[in-house]
Structures are given as C-alpha cells and as structure tokens.
Scaffold this active site. Structure first.
Site, PDB file in Angstrom:
ATOM      1  N   ARG A 103       0.812  -1.194   0.074  1.00  0.00           N
ATOM      2  CA  ARG A 103      -0.127  -0.082  -0.037  1.00  0.00           C
ATOM      3  C   ARG A 103       0.847   1.244  -0.145  1.00  0.00           C
ATOM      4  NH1 ARG A 103      -5.064  -0.892   2.768  1.00  0.00           N
ATOM      5  NH2 ARG A 103      -5.486  -3.115   3.212  1.00  0.00           N
TER       6      ARG A 103
ATOM      7  N   HIS B 248     -15.336  43.794  -9.550  1.00  0.00           N
ATOM      8  CA  HIS B 248     -16.374  44.420  -9.029  1.00  0.00           C
ATOM      9  C   HIS B 248     -17.447  43.825  -8.269  1.00  0.00           C
ATOM     10  CE1 HIS B 248     -19.737  47.314  -8.858  1.00  0.00           C
ATOM     11  NE2 HIS B 248     -19.027  48.046  -8.479  1.00  0.00           N
TER      12      HIS B 248
ATOM     13  N   ARG C  13     -16.610  52.956   3.655  1.00  0.00           N
ATOM     14  CA  ARG C  13     -16.384  53.795   2.384  1.00  0.00           C
ATOM     15  C   ARG C  13     -17.585  54.734   2.260  1.00  0.00           C
ATOM     16  NH1 ARG C  13     -14.598  48.199   0.807  1.00  0.00           N
ATOM     17  NH2 ARG C  13     -16.328  47.653   1.979  1.00  0.00           N
TER      18      ARG C  13
ATOM     19  N   ARG D  62     -13.651  56.723   5.534  1.00  0.00           N
ATOM     20  CA  ARG D  62     -12.747  56.980   4.451  1.00  0.00           C
ATOM     21  C   ARG D  62     -13.432  58.155   3.516  1.00  0.00           C
ATOM     22  NH1 ARG D  62     -10.929  52.866   0.173  1.00  0.00           N
ATOM     23  NH2 ARG D  62     -13.009  53.144  -0.859  1.00  0.00           N
TER      24      ARG D  62
ATOM     25  N   GLU E  36      -1.773  52.645   0.640  1.00  0.00           N
ATOM     26  CA  GLU E  36      -2.144  51.559  -0.599  1.00  0.00           C
ATOM     27  C   GLU E  36      -1.351  52.044  -1.752  1.00  0.00           C
ATOM     28  OE1 GLU E  36      -6.321  52.533  -1.197  1.00  0.00           O
ATOM     29  OE2 GLU E  36      -6.265  54.734  -0.838  1.00  0.00           O
TER      30      GLU E  36
ATOM     31  N   GLY F 201      -4.552  49.621   2.919  1.00  0.00           N
ATOM     32  CA  GLY F 201      -5.492  49.234   1.890  1.00  0.00           C
ATOM     33  C   GLY F 201      -4.614  48.001   0.846  1.00  0.00           C
ATOM     34  N   THR F 202      -4.905  46.985   1.309  1.00  0.00           N
ATOM     35  CA  THR F 202      -3.864  45.913   0.685  1.00  0.00           C
ATOM     36  C   THR F 202      -4.368  45.496  -0.932  1.00  0.00           C
ATOM     37  OG1 THR F 202      -4.818  44.360   1.805  1.00  0.00           O
ATOM     38  CG2 THR F 202      -2.771  44.908   2.749  1.00  0.00           C
ATOM     39  N   ASN F 203      -5.533  45.867  -1.002  1.00  0.00           N
ATOM     40  CA  ASN F 203      -6.200  45.559  -2.483  1.00  0.00           C
ATOM     41  C   ASN F 203      -5.397  46.435  -3.371  1.00  0.00           C
ATOM     42  OD1 ASN F 203      -8.122  44.422  -1.064  1.00  0.00           O
ATOM     43  ND2 ASN F 203      -9.949  45.424  -1.812  1.00  0.00           N
ATOM     44  N   ASP F 204      -5.494  47.888  -3.118  1.00  0.00           N
ATOM     45  CA  ASP F 204      -4.640  48.552  -4.106  1.00  0.00           C
ATOM     46  C   ASP F 204      -3.210  48.561  -3.907  1.00  0.00           C
ATOM     47  OD1 ASP F 204      -6.944  49.581  -5.168  1.00  0.00           O
ATOM     48  OD2 ASP F 204      -6.914  51.621  -4.631  1.00  0.00           O
TER      49      ASP F 204
END
Lengths: 882, 882
Positions: free
Chosen positions: B96, B462, B568, B626, B749, B770-773
């Site tokens: 096995r 989006h 926001r 913001r 950001e 702002g870790t997205n941007d």
C-alpha cells in the site's frame, strides 16, 4: 550680542568671507571688493537674518538693530566726509535688496535717499540745481512707489504733463522731449507735482532722513514677500525662508555731467564666451537709465575713445575681479567725475554655449582645474546646445506655448494626419505633425515629421516619450490650440492655422511660432567635445543609450554612448507589412497552423534584420534588447472599418476579430496583460524574438563583427517569472550554441521586483531599472492621466518637480533597495537605469549614489548623461550637496 | 548504513516516533498502533526517502534495500507463522502507498499479493476454494491494473460474461447476479479469463511472489507521479518532493465467512461532531467491497447485535486510539474469524461544523487545552459555517460552476437588469442578479439581489468585491454561461435559463444549480460562539469590520467587531436623488453658484444621516470613515441618452456634459485622478464630508451617544498631501470644536506611502493598509484585468495563490517597512489593515508578524478574523510554522 550689520568701504570689509547666505549676493560682493581694495563706495549690509527675524516676529526688528544701523551710518559719513541730512553737504544713500541668489528686478531699491527740501539745496550747491532736483524727483517717485505703494503711472503722468508744457514752450512734439531737455525749473515743477500726488493719497515722504531710511529698509524687507518675488522663487525653487539682505550704500553719481557716467561690464562675452571685456556705458546717467532703456548706451569698447585712462582702469578692474572670483563677472560701475566706483559684481549670466566655452577656456588658462570646469557646466544647458534651438532675442512673438516635451526646434508644414505626414515627407516636404494627442498607430507619421505638436498630454504622454526617443522636438499639451483634425486646421484665439501653413516649434521652450524662425544648430565639437572628454575622465559609471533603430544607435554612439541600455522591439512590429503579419500571429495564436507559422517566420526575418542593424551600429558594445512589452490590443484595430478590413485580409470572420478586440480590452492597460505576462500565456513571441536575436548574432559573427546582445524581460514582478522565462530563452539559445554567451536579465519596473530583488537576482544576469513604469506604480500615477492633477501638485508645491522628469525619492529608495538586495544574491549582477530619468542630471546623481553601474539615456541626452555622471562622481568626491 | 525499512507487529514498532514525513500517514499510524500493543497485522514500511531516491536516481532503488526488504519479510513470516510463496500455508501481503498527508484514492494498492497457481491451492486448504479463487482473481485484476497497466474494464467485461452464463444457468437476469452467487468453479473460470486478458496484452503476472512484490513496490512509488496524484497535490499544495512510503502488511481476511468482516469507524460523528462511535461494517467482505459500494454495509451500531463482544472491543479500541492521538480518528479494521485487526488509523475528516464541536468538546473533556482547540479549527472552515451553505451530499448535479467569490448560498429568480432586480425585490421576490460583469451603476440592483452571478471577472472583480462587502453570495467568472442580457436569458451548453427561472448559487463552492436547493443556515451560537470567545482570550490584535451601512455595522458588531476599520463613503452617493445632487456638484464645480451650494447641502445632509446611523450602530467604538475615493467619471453618465437626460435635468448644454465626461475619462483609472487627488483639485468634497461627520458627531452627542469617528484619506502617496489635507480638515473641524477629538489618518495603499511612511506618519494619527490597491500597484496587477493571465500563473505555479486573496510577500514587505518607519517618527501611530486580506487567515498571520494593531474584515468574515488573529498569537507563542 549678535551682529546684524556689517560695514564696508575705506579698505574695511567687516563681512568679508561671511558669504552670500548671510550678506546676500550683492552684499557679499561689495564686502569682497572692499576687502580687495577695489573702489567701492562705503556702506553697510543688514543681514538676511534680520529679514528672517522680521517675518518670524510679526514684521518687527531685533533689539539693537537701530543702534547698529546708526553706528554704521556714522562710519559711512566719516568715510564719505558727508553727513546724513546735512543741509550743506548731505550724504545720500541707496537702499538695496540683495538675496543669496540673484533675483533680478524682483525686489525693490531706493536711490538718493536722504534728500528733502533742505538737503536738495545742499546738493544743488555741491553739483548743480538741475541735477539736484532731478535726483530729488527720482527719489520721490521711488519712495512713493516702493514705500508708499503709489502707482508709478501716477508720477509718470505728471512728468508727461510737464513735458507737454515744455513741448508747447519749445513748439515741439511731446514725443521729442527728452529728460535732458528739462531744466532745473522743470524738475522743481516735477518735484512739486510729485509731492502733490503723494499728498492726494493722504501720504507724505518724511523730511527726516532717518525716518526715510527706516521706512526704506522696511520696504526692502517687505519686498521679499511681494507677489512677483514669491512667484520667482517658486519657479527657481528658492526657499522662502532664506530672506534678503539690505545694503545701505553711499550714493555716487553718474549723472553729475559729461565727466560722469554709468555702465555694466562682463569680463567675457556672455553670448559667445570669448575672452573679451564686454558691456555698455551711458555717460551722464544713473543706473536705472540703462535698465529703463530710455537712452541707448554705447558699447564698452567706445569708452576707450571717451577716456582711454578710464577704459584701462575698467579692464584692469574686470581682470582683477575675474581672477579673484575665478568666474566670469557681471559688474556694475559708476564714474563720478572721472573716478571709477564699483557698485556690484556677480557671476555673469551667459548663454549655454558661453557657459561651456568659459569653463573650458578658464581651465586651459589655469584659472580653474579641469574638474572645476566639468562641475561648472549645467547639464541642462549642455542639453540645450545639443539641439537646434531658437535664439529668443531674434525670434518673433510666439503664437502660443505648450509643455516643452522634447528639446530642439523644428519648422515645417502643418499636417494633421499621420498618413499624410508620411506622404508629404515622401514628397520631400518637411512637416510638423499636429494632433490632439498621439497613439502608437501614429508612429509612422511621427517618424516622418520634423516635430510633434499636441494639445493634450504632459511630458510623459505618448507623443513626448516617442519624440524624445526619436530625438525629435515636441511641444505637447498646448491647451490654447483648438485642433480640428478632420477639417485640417487649428485655432488659437482668432488666429487660424490650416494644413500646409508653416510653423516652428521649440521643444526646449515650449513655444510655437508662425512661419520659419531661424535656429541655432548644435555641434559636438570644440569646447563641447572637450568638456565631455574631461567629463569622461572623472566619470565612474557607464552611459548607454535607449535606441530602437540603427540610425539612433549611430547617433548615440557618436554622442559617446558605450552601448545600448534599452532597445525596444515593439516599434518593429508597426510597419505596414509587419503589423499584418503580427495581427495574423495574434489571430491564430490558439489554433496555430500554416498562416500562423508563415507570419511568425516573416516577423522573425524582419526582426533579425532590425537586430543586425542595431548590433552592427554598436559593434563590440553591449546591446540590451527588451522583448515585446505592450499589450496585444495596441496592435489590433478598434474601428469597425478596420476590423472589416482585417477580417477580409486574414480570411476570418469579423466576429472572431471583434471578440479578440473585446477580450484584449483592459480597464487599466498599464497594469494589464503585457510584458513578460504576454510570454507566460503566449511564449511563441519571446521564442521567436530570441531566435531572431540568435540568428542576427550568428550572421554578424560570420561577417566578422563582434555583436554583444543581451536579452531583457519587461514587467517582471516575480522571481518565478524570471526563472520560468530564463529557462525557455536559454533553451532556445541552446539551439544556436549561444546559451552561455547571451545574458538574460530583467527590467525592474514594478515595486515588487525591487522589493524582492534578492530573489529575482538569482535568475538574472542584469537589472535595468525602468523608472518610468516604476514611477507610475510606486506613486500610483498613470502618466497618461496625471495631467489632470499634477499641475495642482506643482502649484501647491506638493511635489518638488514632475516625478516623471526628475526621479522621486520613493522610487530612489526602491532603486537603492534593489541594488543592495540584488547584489546580495548575485555578486556579478550588472545594474543600470533605462527610464527617462537616465537622461536627467538630478536623477543621475541620485542613481549614482544608489550604486548603479550605468545609466541609459535617449541618444540626444547621452552627452548630458556623460556630464551629469561625471559631476555625480566629482560631487561625491568633494562632498558637495546636489 | 541508512535504514530504509521499518518493521512493526508482534508488539514491535521500529518506526515508532519517526513521524509521517518519513513513514507516511498510514505507516506512522501502523507503527504507533503496534507500539501501543493494539492488534495490527505484522508488516513493514519502506520510507518516503526511498521514493525520493527513486525519482532522483532515474527510478532505481538504493543499494541494500533489497536485503532489508527480504529480512523484514522474514520477520513478517515469523510473526504470522506463514511463509511467502509456501504452497501449503502461504503468507499473503498487501502493498500500500501512504504519503505524509492523506491523498485518498489517488495512489495505488495491491492486495493478496503472494498468490500464484500453487499458493492458491494452499489458500484453498487453509480456508476454502471459493475464497481462494475469489482472492486470486482480485489479485490478478489489481496487479493487472496497477502494475501491468491493463484497463480495469477489460477484466470487468470478462467477469460480466461469466455472470451472464451464470445467469443463463440460473434463469435469472444478469443484473440480479451478485458476487456471492458465484461459486468456486465460477471464480476459477474468472481467474482463467483474467490470465487470458493479461496474455492478450503480451504480459504476465509472475509466478514468483518475490518478483510480484518488487513489481508492486515499484508500482506504488510510480503511482506518486500518476496524473491524478499530481493534480491532487497541485490543488492541495502538497510538495512533489515529499514522496510516498510503501507499506507491506500481512493480509488478514474479512471474507473468510460469516464470522469475518470489514469496516471503518470514526471515534465521533464526522457530520455533527457528536461523541458517538460512528461507522459501517460489512460481514464476510474485504475492504474494497465497502469502497466499491457493491453491497450496502450495516451501521456500526448494528455490530452490537452481530457480536456484542466484538462491538465492545471496537469501542474500546476506538477510545484508546482517540485518547492516544487526542484527535478524532478514522479507523479501518478487519475481523478475521472473530479476531479484530486494525489496518489503519488517521485523523478523521469532518464537516466544518463537526470540526468546531469536536475541538470545543475535547477541550471541555480535558483531552486538549483551550488554545489547542482554538488552533484546531481551520478559519476557512469557520467561514463556511457562518454562511448559509449547501450540503453537497443532498444537492443535485450542478448546472455549471464559476469562481467562488463571496461565500454563502442563495436562491432566487434570475434577473439580468439591475433596475428590474430592484423592482422585483420591491415586489417581494427574491432575485439572483446575473450579469456578464457588474459596474458601480449596478449597485442598486446588487443591493436588491440575494446573490450575484457573473460570467466574467475573478475573485476581485467589482462583483466579487461589492458582494463580499455586502455579505452576499457571489459566483463570478462562470465562463460556461453565455449571457444575453438584452434578451434576458443565458445558456449553458443546451440548457437555456430565462428571466424568472429559479436558480441557486453557492458562493462557497462556486456551484450553480437549477431550482431551489436546500441550505444549511449559519449561527454564532453554541460551540461556534464558544471557540470564538476562547479565541478572543488569546488574540492580541484587534478585529474591526469594513462596513458602509448601519445594517452592516450591526451585523459586524454582532459578529464581534471592535469598531469599523473602513467605512467607504462612495456608495452613499449613488442613490437616486443623491447621484443627481452629486452630478450637480461636479458640473458646477468650477462656476459654483446657487445650484451648486444647494446640491452640496443636500448631499451633506444625506451623509450626516448615513454617518449618524453607522456611528450609532458602533456607539463607543472607533469608526474610520474614508473620504471619497473613486474618480469622478464613475459618477457621470456615459451613454448619449443619459447625457441628454442629465443636460435637461440640470439645465445645461449637452456639450458641457460631454466635455466633462471626455475630460474625466482616463486610460488607467486605477492610477488616475481619485482619492486624495480629487480633494487637492476639488477640496469642497472633503470639506463637505468632514462637516457631515462633525455635525453627525455633535448631534449624536446631544442624543446621549458616544460617537468615535476618525477621518481617513485615501490614496495618499506624498507626505505633502497628508500635511496639506490634514490642515484643511482640522480647520474644518475647528468650526465645530472637534479638531482635537477627531483623528485624521491615511490609507497606505501605494508603495510610496509605505516606503516613505516615516515622513507621512508625522502628519497622520493612524495608518490603514489598503492591501487591495497596494497589491495592484506593488505587483502591477490590475484586479479588473488580471483574469486574463492569472490562471496561467496559478497553473504554472508562478504564484502560490491569487495575490488578491492571500497577501503577496512583496506587499507584506511593504507592510513591515511601513510599520517600522511609521512608528519611528510617530510612536502613537495606530496601524491596521482594511484590504480584503484583512479577512484572510493566512494573510492575518503575516500582518500580525508585521506588527499591525488590528485587522478589519467584511462583517461576515469578522469571526474568521478573530479566530485567525488568535491563532497567529498562539502560533507565534509556540513557534510553529504557518
């Protein structure tokens, strides 16, 4: 107690050696001349610290200043043998501003201070009545204007009226009445009227000279903050807190008669730089008369005839000053009854050409050293002499102006359509391509044009970047132009310029002229060549060029480029045939097949020839070729018509192309599917390009050349991209036995690449900072869009300069980090900069400090980069600030 | 010499304590059970190091391995009292695979090895002929499939034919013939036919058992690199170089008669987590029979009736194993003639809900500590139980699947138009909004929908971002959907789904179902609440929520948010009236005037109410608001019709609006005129927002509340922006006497902001990453466009994960730098993260290490963040790796 006032004159110079920051430029010069025993009227300087105190303390003066001023005024009285306010033998003084750097005409000055209804009589006795009242009215007008803020026009109007009655008396036209036609009585009348003007405003010139003096000193300090001085400092980036000094100097008079006069002289010709005394002289006049331009002065050389002895003295003084300062001087002097007085000396302004010649000549004369000469040439000025430029003294009024985007001047027929530009050029006509803005499809027309003019965009718009790359003059963002491309004309206000009209643009100044304006042509010979050779002796980092064509490569090499730091390959895809073959490749990228392979082979053969040309032009020197960078949508048509044409030509359904166009559209193309990302999804492009480079290399070697290509990947963010593509490229090169010979490196143009440079350097032979894109991503500024707000940033001093022109500190930090990290894992790593900043002197200095090995600039900027790089080494050596 | 083989059985366990990395999961379990004196058949484990050696050395084995295997085989013979290949009393073994982590069904296993034409006779004597030939055919099929690579179907077809003749004989339908209907002769026929199949392929099962054994061991190692195993490892991120171990174990037989059987048991219920032994048992069967599902097993509880003594034994063994491992176990066992043998034990898989209950229960039972319990719950699983989810065991076949973008399941009528979605909702109908992709104009429709489904875009499109923000389920990028929004239907293959049809989407799995599929609903009670309370005891950083509405704020607070990290304000501008007022403000931004002022006041009053709502919901806790971020063009219409409407409504010329639309268009809006840049050119917006915040604060205070708003500026790159705007905002607050109370901070950001954080911190009270941007700019990835190539990056392992889901190392480096630099100039600086990553467990751990004070997540992710943050603290304490 702190000393605020420094005396000079009579062989004494209390402020000698204290420098311009404290005494201002004028003050420092006066003290230095006095110290050297040169004939300077006695006086004293109130320091810039007083000005700073004044603004920090609600416009008040420091304690003790008054005593110091009075004490020094006494010394002046003694030196001059006159007394301030003495009705018999009155001492008159000038009160002049003088900032650490020259701000010509920006601040205020008052002459003849000390005059009042009593002392004017004393002055009459000392000289004559006409002179005395002439001086008095000058004083009243200046005091009224500067201190009491009454508009000069009001005084001028009174003077005009007196002249009119004089004209009537003499039965002459008023235009023919000159100041010299007015006699003592006339001037008394003027004095009377001036006093009435002042009275009308509810104001008064104090009779007490001391009171006059304090008001004048205050006015001089006030003038530091007048709107035009603030504006001037903004433009020339002079800190507001430097402040101005105030010089109070005993008056000497050039208007005491024909044995008197006033003039300026330069120790060398400021236009050409030739070593000849140069200047102008006006007999029987005061300084302002020259500035005002009321009378035409004689050339200085004529003074020899006027009084050979005085001429001798002037030449002698000029030489002494130049030898003392080891710099070309701009000297103001006054001759009072045959005695020469020096009123001011400063570094003489000069044309860019003269700047270079003077630096070289002085070094040859042994006055300065070679490295001093290299440091004395402003690289921005060097740039100016290397492009055809317009001598503005001989130019007409410009039609409009825009942003100077690519230096040099060009004249041609206005054309709005890029195709037409190409056709006209073929027909032998020089054209200026005028567009709202340009796009990659306009390349052919841009290449055909002598210069580019757009009404939109900034210094880093497509038009600007391409024009600089092509070394073509460009004015962009000329917003006052209303361009109608379709109908073929533009208007500026009421003026309409149509297709076929001739215009001239100056990409160095941003000015646009109607018709053909004569240009001064550049050369890399004589002193320019000499200073650059000297620069190369001191330079410690390399200078390469950004060049995409053999022609540009040749220009760059002639300008001293030591290789190519960036050869972009995308322009090579835009030619008539090429674009079709490339579109075929894109269309059949998935399905491949015969059409695809044929198109690929064709492009490869074009590219091979392109690369051969560039490598030949740079034979023996490194040529860094960047593989394809832009997103695919830039190569696809967008308009219905074009899509139809493409479908027909390639024998595919329209829908297919539309879908492709749709699928390649991007919201933020700058951050999109481009650079190495293209090759990750579509590796054939880079393989084909690598093959073209390898084949070009082998063919050239057979022909006896020594080609040195390097392959560079754009837009790398991840070490994995580098590892993956490097393997692919090396495998491709292996087919040609070139895998050990041709290096593979990367652009560093994304923050991540710089932050993780230690990881990336393991798979890269070299780094080249693409500071354009790095600026975009680091600052989050799209250079296509930044025009919408950057002006406000500059206006509010939120950024010191356009960060696309002169590199931003944040970007520099990434360069420093990347250099350090990259070398930590790859000792042999070669690091350069190939962004626009590679040709910007200020940026070059920062890159040098960050430790790069070379900079790469557009061909016309190569000499500038050579000079700036040398200055960077020298400045670091001498420890001087930028 | 290195040891490659470890024996176990008979109370000996050579490999005890050596762990899963060396012995594999199965091997380690067998050694541990043997060590504990539990009934395990004797056998030996060949280590994973042999597998690594095998692949590194061109598929060869290390020297000495053969001897070691033979030596250990002898030990097995001794322990079992049988001999390998003995025609009288043959030892049979299983071979096995067993990797360090479980990869169920991915690799191969061979049972009954050691059988040949001779030994099968011995086996017949030991048991009976039917059993012996049944075992032999099983061996031949497995060996044929796994070792000789002959497709299983070919064997199955032969078995089918034998069953068909049996059916004819018994006059039954072939479907009704079961394996148990076949007798010894039938199995002999099957064995004959199987041998022929193998012969047809020109292959042969060796008669020599040792030859069989080596071929089987090799096949097990080969199976580590079979395509499905590679794929599995890719999905579960298991490194390829770990390798598998190979276990050779004496066979025990569950199919020796009705006193034998085989089964699996869990020490707790894997669905609910309840503490009851749970499992299945099949009498007279081998393990594969359960897996193959040919016969229906009995629930384990029934064993009590079958044999109470054995049931006792099983319960006892289960308890021993759980107590030993302190973990719920999944145990395989076989009963051979009433003797229980344990074949395998491992950590039992369980549902997310069971995972939590088991952790909590075990802690309460004192089996583990509280912090161990907290560490045992996978935050990703916690997230699943907090959204309604679909129990896939009870779900129909999905219609299609897409990217799971926002967790939770939702059912509703399909609607394609956002306006219509709103209208249907008003009419009381639940809808799923189906769009190709969404844009800010769709907000109203998205808000009205139960869930969002798109055919384009990725996890950060989006649709995905807004849906997560709203806590609504979303499936995006479901590319197999062909959506025709205009005509109101979509197709998937042949299936057409029209407006008004009902679908169910599961945003946790990405699956899309036709009709209404039952959902399991979430709760923050019982064990979930308990584990979170424990987590809070260990957690060292704060957890806040990203919430834009009072409703979201409430949800977040109920989920344990300690404030709002990001409110926001842009959504507040999109309501029907609001958008018109805001458009009015934009249109008259230059000219101002009455319309402008009125519109501004109206928006201000709306905003004041919005802010009051949020501040009230978060009373006493910090709320970071913001100020406006998106570019103005997002608020303007783009279509001809809408422009016309706008012109009429606002009473201006169409041309004016068109120009404005044209002027606000951007090539790279992400890097464009937005964030604080808007306020630099158009400060009124931020002043108005600041006033609204101040007024809301004062009104709430009057009402007895304790509002704690903070003001945050988006997209700051330069310290100068911060200085400039801070002054403006503080001046505005001064009018309300709130300048010392309301803090002003900034998003970090952009890379520059992190790189220059020491400069910026001088003017900021707090930072929020702002870790997205920041991911967009650091990596140069537009999240709107990244779908075009990111899949290739994941496929080629160029990135470990979607960097918008789990934060990239480069971004983390910027966070670290920013934290250190920021605190170096501002000790009091509060630092948080409010990007999407603030809710991602892996990212939270990295942020914790980087030294942030808190993370902020979307409301539904707040519990997840609480748990992950606690784990981060605990992992740091225990020094464990992520």
């Amino acid at each position: 107690m702190k000393k605020f006032v420094y005396f000079f004159g009579n062989g004494i110079a209390e402020g000698f050696g204290l420098g311009k920051m404290l005494l201002g430029g004028k003050g420092a010069g006066l003290h230095e001349m006095a110290n050297a025993g040169l004939p300077v009227p006695p006086g004293f300087t109130i320091t810039t610290e007083v000005c700073s105190y004044y603004y920090k303390n609600n416009k008040s003066f420091p304690a003790g200043l008054e005593d110091e001023v009075l004490e020094n005024l006494k010394k002046v009285e003694e030196a001059k043998g006159q007394k301030f306010g003495d009705p018999e033998n009155p001492l008159l003084v000038s009160v002049r501003s003088g900032a650490p750097v020259s701000m010509p005409g920006m601040m205020d000055t008052i002459l003849n201070l000390g005059l009042n209804d009593e002392t004017v009589k004393g002055l009459s006795k000392m000289a004559n009545e006409r002179f005395a009242y002439d001086s008095y009215r000058r004083f009243l007008q200046m005091f009224g204007d500067v201190v009491l803020k009454i508009k000069k026009d009001e005084f001028d109007r009174e003077l005009e009226e007196v002249k009119m009655s004089k004209a009537a008396k003499l039965s002459k036209d008023v235009k023919d009445i000159k100041d010299t036609d007015l006699d003592a009585e006339d001037w008394k009348e003027v004095v009377k009227r001036f006093k009435e003007v002042i009275k009308r405003h509810g104001k008064k010139v104090p009779e007490d000279p001391y009171e006059q003096l304090w008001m004048a000193i205050k006015a001089v300090f006030d003038s530091w903050m007048n709107p035009r001085a603030i504006e001037y400092r903004k433009i020339y980036k002079i800190p507001d807190d430097w402040g101005t000094a105030c010089n109070v100097v005993a008056m000497v008079f050039g208007n005491l008669g024909d044995d008197s006069g006033t003039g300026v002289m330069f120790t060398r010709d400021p236009s050409t730089g030739e070593k000849v005394i140069f200047g102008e002289f006006l007999p029987n006049a005061q300084g302002e008369d020259i500035v005002a331009g009321i009378r035409t002065p004689m050339p200085l050389s004529k003074v020899k005839e006027w009084d050979p002895d005085i001429y001798e003295q002037l030449v002698d003084l000029a030489n002494k000053l130049e030898n003392y300062y080891k710099e070309m001087q701009d000297i103001e002097f006054t001759i009072e009854r045959k005695k020469v007085w020096l009123l001011q000396t400063r570094k003489g302004k000069r044309t860019p050409k003269a700047e270079i010649k003077i630096a070289v000549d002085m070094a040859k004369e042994g006055l300065i050293t070679k490295d001093e000469a290299v440091l004395r040439v402003d690289p921005y000025n060097l740039e100016k002499v290397l492009h055809p430029y317009i001598d503005e003294r001989n130019a007409p009024e410009p039609l409009a102006s825009g942003i100077p985007a690519s230096p040099g001047a060009a004249t041609g027929y206005v054309v709005f359509d890029p195709e037409e530009a190409h056709a006209w050029k073929e027909g032998g006509k020089k054209v200026i391509l005028v567009r709202t803005e340009t796009s990659p499809e306009d390349i052919k027309g841009m290449a055909a044009a002598e210069g580019i003019l757009t009404s939109r965009g900034g210094k880093t718009s497509h038009a600007a970047v391409v024009a600089r790359g092509m070394g073509k003059p460009a004015v962009v963002g000329a917003e006052s132009l209303n361009i109608n491309e379709k109908e073929g004309f533009f208007t500026v206000g009421n003026i309409k310029v149509s297709k076929g009209d001739v215009i001239t643009i100056d990409g160095s100044s941003g000015k646009i002229y109607l018709g053909d304006v004569p240009k001064v042509m550049p050369e890399l010979t004589g002193e320019v060549a000499e200073i650059l050779n000297w620069a190369d002796e001191f330079r410690k980092i390399g200078v390469r060029a950004n060049a995409d064509t053999p022609k540009d490569a040749e220009i760059a090499r002639n300008f001293g480029a030591e290789g190519i730091g960036l050869a972009r390959t995308e322009h090579m895809f835009f030619g008539e045939d090429r674009i079709w073959n490339f579109r075929t490749m894109i269309i059949f990228a998935e399905s491949k097949g015969e059409n695809y392979e044929r198109a690929k082979e064709k492009i490869k053969s074009y590219q091979r020839e392109d690369f051969k040309g560039i490598l030949k032009a740079m034979d023996g020197l490194p040529v860094i070729i960047r593989l394809l960078d832009p997103p695919l949508h830039e190569f696809l048509p967008t308009e219905e018509e074009q899509i139809k044409e493409m479908a027909q030509k390639l024998g595919v359904e329209e829908k297919l192309i539309k879908t492709l166009v749709e699928n390649t559209k991007e919201i933020n193309p700058m951050l999109g599917h481009r650079g190495v990302r293209l090759a990750i999804t579509f590796p054939d492009i880079y393989i084909m390009q690598t093959e073209a480079i390898a084949e070009a290399t082998l063919e050239l070697k057979k022909e006896g050349y020594n080609p040195k290509p390097k392959i560079m990947l754009p837009l790398v963010a991840f070490e994995t991209e580098m590892e993956y593509m490097r393997k692919l490229i090396k495998e491709t090169l292996q087919k040609y036995g070139l895998e050990n010979e041709i290096e593979v490196g990367t652009m560093i143009e994304l923050p991540r690449a710089a932050l993780m440079a230690d990881r990336i350097a393991k798979f890269a032979d070299f780094f080249s900072y693409g500071t354009n894109d790095l600026t975009q991503t680091t600052l989050g500024f799209s250079r296509d869009d930044v025009g919408k707000f950057l002006y406000k940033y500059l206006e509010n001093k939120l950024v010191p300069e356009d960060p696309f022109q002169s590199v931003d500190d944040g970007v520099v930090k990434l360069v420093e980090m990347g250099v350090k990290l990259g070398r930590s894992t790859n000792e042999k790593l070669e690091i350069g900069v190939c962004g626009e900043h590679g040709g910007d002197p200020k940026s070059i200095y920062k890159f040098y400090e960050a430790g790069v090995d070379y900079v790469s600039a557009s061909p016309y900027r190569v000499p500038v980069a050579r000079l700036a790089a040398a200055q960077a080494s020298l400045k670091q050596l001498t420890g001087a600030a930028t």
